[in-house]
Structure formats: structure tokens, C-alpha cells
Design a protein around this motif. Sequence first.
Motif, PDB file in Angstrom:
ATOM      1  N   LYS A 133       0.804  -1.215   0.000  1.00 48.14           N
ATOM      2  CA  LYS A 133       0.000   0.000   0.000  1.00 48.14           C
ATOM      3  C   LYS A 133       0.842   1.272   0.000  1.00 48.14           C
ATOM      4  O   LYS A 133       0.328   2.337  -0.356  1.00 48.14           O
ATOM      5  CB  LYS A 133      -0.923   0.025   1.218  1.00 48.14           C
ATOM      6  CG  LYS A 133      -1.979  -1.073   1.211  1.00 48.14           C
ATOM      7  CD  LYS A 133      -2.886  -0.946   2.416  1.00 48.14           C
ATOM      8  CE  LYS A 133      -3.958  -2.036   2.418  1.00 48.14           C
ATOM      9  NZ  LYS A 133      -4.847  -1.922   3.614  1.00 48.14           N
ATOM     10  N   GLU A 149      -1.478   3.795  -4.615  1.00 48.11           N
ATOM     11  CA  GLU A 149      -2.579   4.179  -5.502  1.00 48.11           C
ATOM     12  C   GLU A 149      -2.435   5.597  -6.040  1.00 48.11           C
ATOM     13  O   GLU A 149      -3.062   5.959  -7.043  1.00 48.11           O
ATOM     14  CB  GLU A 149      -3.917   4.039  -4.777  1.00 48.11           C
ATOM     15  CG  GLU A 149      -4.079   4.956  -3.593  1.00 48.11           C
ATOM     16  CD  GLU A 149      -5.413   4.791  -2.893  1.00 48.11           C
ATOM     17  OE1 GLU A 149      -5.790   5.693  -2.138  1.00 48.11           O
ATOM     18  OE2 GLU A 149      -6.081   3.772  -3.111  1.00 48.11           O
ATOM     19  N   HIS A 197       2.114   3.238 -13.754  1.00 47.71           N
ATOM     20  CA  HIS A 197       1.094   2.580 -12.952  1.00 47.71           C
ATOM     21  C   HIS A 197      -0.125   2.365 -13.841  1.00 47.71           C
ATOM     22  O   HIS A 197      -0.792   3.317 -14.239  1.00 47.71           O
ATOM     23  CB  HIS A 197       0.733   3.458 -11.752  1.00 47.71           C
ATOM     24  CG  HIS A 197      -0.086   2.755 -10.724  1.00 47.71           C
ATOM     25  ND1 HIS A 197      -0.493   3.341  -9.562  1.00 47.71           N
ATOM     26  CD2 HIS A 197      -0.579   1.484 -10.690  1.00 47.71           C
ATOM     27  CE1 HIS A 197      -1.200   2.477  -8.845  1.00 47.71           C
ATOM     28  NE2 HIS A 197      -1.269   1.353  -9.521  1.00 47.71           N
ATOM     29  N   LYS A 199      -3.080   1.334 -13.326  1.00 46.49           N
ATOM     30  CA  LYS A 199      -4.368   1.789 -12.790  1.00 46.49           C
ATOM     31  C   LYS A 199      -4.611   3.264 -13.073  1.00 46.49           C
ATOM     32  O   LYS A 199      -5.762   3.703 -13.221  1.00 46.49           O
ATOM     33  CB  LYS A 199      -4.415   1.527 -11.284  1.00 46.49           C
ATOM     34  CG  LYS A 199      -5.702   1.972 -10.615  1.00 46.49           C
ATOM     35  CD  LYS A 199      -5.651   1.730  -9.114  1.00 46.49           C
ATOM     36  CE  LYS A 199      -6.907   2.238  -8.424  1.00 46.49           C
ATOM     37  NZ  LYS A 199      -6.854   2.060  -6.963  1.00 46.49           N
ATOM     38  N   ASN A 200      -3.553   4.041 -13.170  1.00 48.21           N
ATOM     39  CA  ASN A 200      -3.691   5.487 -13.333  1.00 48.21           C
ATOM     40  C   ASN A 200      -3.453   5.961 -14.762  1.00 48.21           C
ATOM     41  O   ASN A 200      -3.200   7.144 -14.996  1.00 48.21           O
ATOM     42  CB  ASN A 200      -2.764   6.219 -12.367  1.00 48.21           C
ATOM     43  CG  ASN A 200      -3.225   6.087 -10.931  1.00 48.21           C
ATOM     44  OD1 ASN A 200      -4.419   5.996 -10.663  1.00 48.21           O
ATOM     45  ND2 ASN A 200      -2.292   6.059  -9.992  1.00 48.21           N
TER      46      ASN A 200
END
Length: 236
Positions: A133, A149, A197, A199-200
Motif C-alpha cells: 500500500k 494508488e 502505474h 491503474k492510473n
Amino acid sequence: MRIAIYEDDIFYQQLIVETVKNYALFQAPSVQITSCTKQPLIEAADCYILDIELNSSVNGLDIAQTIRQQDPLAHIIFITTYAQYLTLTFKYKLAALDFIVKDSPSQIQADLTEALQAAFTKYQQLGAIDQTKWFQIKTGEKVKNIAIEDIYFFETATQPHKIKLYERNGCHSFYGSLKELDLGDGFFRSHKSFLVHLKNMKEVNFKKRKIIMENGSYCPIAFRSLTALQKVLQDN
């Protein structure tokens, strides 16, 4: 480690600020005060120092409850004139790191310095242990935890042996190499100088061989990485 201070008494506010600055200067340079106010407006921080009796429609306990809802891992240090409030912190299940009673200025400084050391130790452990994380950067004596994230991409810097990390709250440089980074399947090496990344990512233009990230930044795609990126996107 970012610290937010909520104290409406100007004397104690200045005392707390001075104590935090002295602690940062002599023991932990990466500690910084991000906000100092008596208003109930909550700003993102890693550690909160809260006066329970605020001259406002809400008190420190109310603010702590909101903080706990938003960030269960944040460190909360209460400071108050009334020792009987200690039982309320347990009733509200706020898991406070420390509870400091306003005594003599020297005692407050000593107690607060001890609490800050405990908070900073936990902050260091968080980034070192929970690597799924958090990504931890160490530059000299400074330590910074960045939520995985929030990371957009890593880029090889123009300076030898340095990397730039781009995330929602800014850009950071540190020593290392992209080859040494092990962040799992959520990241893709689009180019010899870029680790993105997945996800981004906002958009991928295969014709122009570039990736557009959510913050509007562009990352190149090496010709040899085109097929691999297409497969990763299909699998996900």
C-alpha cells in the motif's frame, strides 16, 4: 510525516508549533506542519494534534471521529486542559496515540516530543512493512511514505543513479534504478526510462506510442513494448 494542528489558544498553538519544529530540526527533518488552525476543516495529514475544547461548533473529539472515518491509520495526539476527557477518547473508540494534559510548558514540550517520536517511528514502520500500500522514499535523514494508488509513474532522472516519482501530490527524486523497483503486476515498463502505474493510465495511443496518465502527463512506449502492453491491457 505531515502534521496538522488544531488549537484555538494562541499561546498553546505557538508552543505546539515550536515543539514540532524543534523536533523536526534536531531529530526528524522529514516532519513538516501542513496546517495549523482552530477551524474544523480537516486537511490530509499523517499525524493530528488536537485540542479537545475548540471554540467552535465541533470539538476535537468530533474532528477525530471524522479523521478515523477517512484514515484509520492516522496518528492522533490529544492535548487538553481537562484530564477527565481521557475516558471519552476510549468511549469514542478513537485509538489515540497519546493524551497530553496542559501542564507546565516544559512538561507539554517533553510529552509532545515523546509522542512525536512514537508517531514518527510508526510512520517509518508503515512504509517499510506494508509495501503493498505504501512506497517509502529515503533521502538522507528524510523519510516519506507515498500511497501506491497515488503514483502515476517513475522516470529515470537526468542525474546519474536517480529516479523521479510522479504522484498526485507532486514529484520526488531519490537514488535508485528502475530495475531495482519491484511493485508487482500493477506497474509496466513502457520504456527503458519509464515505469507506469496501469491503474492510473487515462488513455493509450499505440499509433503515436504514448500513454496519457490521469494527471495529463505523457509517457513514451518503446516499440519493443507495444505487444507486451497490448497483452497486459487485454488480460486486465
